[in-house]
Design an enzyme around this catalytic site. Sequence first.
Site, mmCIF file in Angstrom:
data_model
loop_
_atom_site.group_PDB
_atom_site.id
_atom_site.type_symbol
_atom_site.label_atom_id
_atom_site.label_comp_id
_atom_site.label_asym_id
_atom_site.label_seq_id
_atom_site.Cartn_x
_atom_site.Cartn_y
_atom_site.Cartn_z
ATOM 1 N N THR A 137 -133.440 45.129 -31.811
ATOM 2 C CA THR A 137 -132.369 46.021 -32.270
ATOM 3 C C THR A 137 -132.424 46.101 -33.784
ATOM 4 O O THR A 137 -132.617 45.092 -34.452
ATOM 5 C CB THR A 137 -130.978 45.547 -31.815
ATOM 6 N N GLY A 138 -132.271 47.299 -34.300
ATOM 7 C CA GLY A 138 -132.321 47.463 -35.751
ATOM 8 C C GLY A 138 -132.896 48.824 -36.097
ATOM 9 O O GLY A 138 -132.919 49.728 -35.261
ATOM 10 N N GLY A 165 -136.629 56.431 -31.233
ATOM 11 C CA GLY A 165 -136.701 55.155 -31.954
ATOM 12 C C GLY A 165 -137.613 54.155 -31.265
ATOM 13 O O GLY A 165 -138.467 54.518 -30.445
ATOM 14 N N ASP A 166 -137.404 52.908 -31.587
ATOM 15 C CA ASP A 166 -138.268 51.851 -31.044
ATOM 16 C C ASP A 166 -137.888 51.428 -29.627
ATOM 17 O O ASP A 166 -138.724 50.907 -28.882
ATOM 18 C CB ASP A 166 -138.200 50.600 -31.939
ATOM 19 N N THR A 197 -126.992 48.912 -30.084
ATOM 20 C CA THR A 197 -127.984 48.977 -28.992
ATOM 21 C C THR A 197 -127.849 47.733 -28.099
ATOM 22 O O THR A 197 -127.367 46.706 -28.555
ATOM 23 C CB THR A 197 -129.380 49.026 -29.642
HETATM 24 N N1 ASP Z 1 -133.371 50.324 -32.673
HETATM 25 C C1 ASP Z 1 -132.493 51.425 -32.362
HETATM 26 C C2 ASP Z 1 -133.140 52.697 -32.827
HETATM 27 O O1 ASP Z 1 -133.706 52.714 -33.891
HETATM 28 C C3 ASP Z 1 -131.158 51.299 -32.982
HETATM 29 C C4 ASP Z 1 -130.474 49.980 -32.768
HETATM 30 O O2 ASP Z 1 -131.101 48.990 -32.470
HETATM 31 O O3 ASP Z 1 -129.248 49.933 -32.861
HETATM 32 O O4 ASP Z 1 -133.018 53.688 -32.163
#
Ligand code: ASP
Length: 355
Positions: free
Chosen positions: A271-272, A250-251, A220
């Site tokens: 990110t996560g 997602g977030d 991300t």
């Molecule tokens: N946070 C993002 C999600 O859960 C994924 C990511 O950060 O790579 O959609």
Amino acid sequence: MSGRIVAVFSLGLALALGGCSSVPDEPAAKMMNASNGTSAPHGLIIHGGAGSGSRANISAEREASMRASMSEALSAGYRVLDEGGTSLDAVAAAILILEDAPVFNAGHGAVFNAVGSHELDASIMDGATLNAGAAAGVSTVRNPILLARAVMDHSPHVMLSGDGAEEFAREQKLEAVTPDYFDTEHRRKQLEQRLERDRRASDKPSTGSKSKVSSDYFGTVGVVALDREGNLAAGTSTGGMTAKRYGRIGDSPVVGAGTYANNASCGVSSTGHGEFFIRHVVAYNICARMQYRGDSLETAAGDVIMKELVEVGASGGVVAMDAQGNIAWPFNSSSMVRAHQSRDQAPRILIFKNE
Ligand code: ASP
């Protein structure tokens, strides 16, 4: 090294040789800015995703592409700020480049969902006004960050999703693409490997693990910027998580979880593992600790990522910047692609721990 990258590093070197090695946080520095219009602190911090990437499992070629695109994004965002542009414009300029770069999980190069298509999410927030815009689950908008910005600037809403968001993007004359524009071979292989792993895992008894999605390289992208007027902005863009269920959001487009900016505290892009970032309202959580508890940026961001999220088994990190230009980029995963450049700090691009 391309001419453009050399230019970025030369600019950084010139700034570093200019005599400042740390970001000043004196109010006097800000007053000077207002009077001469040239020396206000300004800068940006970028992430290109947190994940389980280690030197052993990222190819040299992929690593070089990531660093080159980060450098280009840093340069584009910094140029906007240096020329007196707004932090919102800097955030959008940097994210635009990362969305177009196939190596990141945003725009072209986004991950596939479980049914082999793409659903992209993005958000942007203005720390001066608390205005925000977000788009979720879109699959034909080339640059979702521009859609998020259009939702903020040209609609009375904060978040649009799916077909309604696509229709709004067309009304706003944003560039449309067919969904296969986002495909890359790398992400297709990742999906196949993930589905195969899930098939094998479903044959075994559950381990009771708290995190049901492993922390593969996420990818991300997100940016926080501070402009010469002292205004913060933050933005995030993603394809989500590989093999996510169709319809999952997602977030990243959730204001407060994936993105938050408030001049009174800080700007954050996350990110996560998004489900955890939503539950722990990560981006706002960090800003609120600063605003209401008086925590420093470093303490607020470090405690949320390295303590609160670790306790629940959530993988990821943030990039954050406060209104004085101080930065923090904690991550509890094994890597996070990250970069920073400011008036007083030459460009830095890091991927692994202990770099
Ligand atoms: N946070 C993002 C999600 O859960 C994924 C990511 O950060 O790579 O959609």
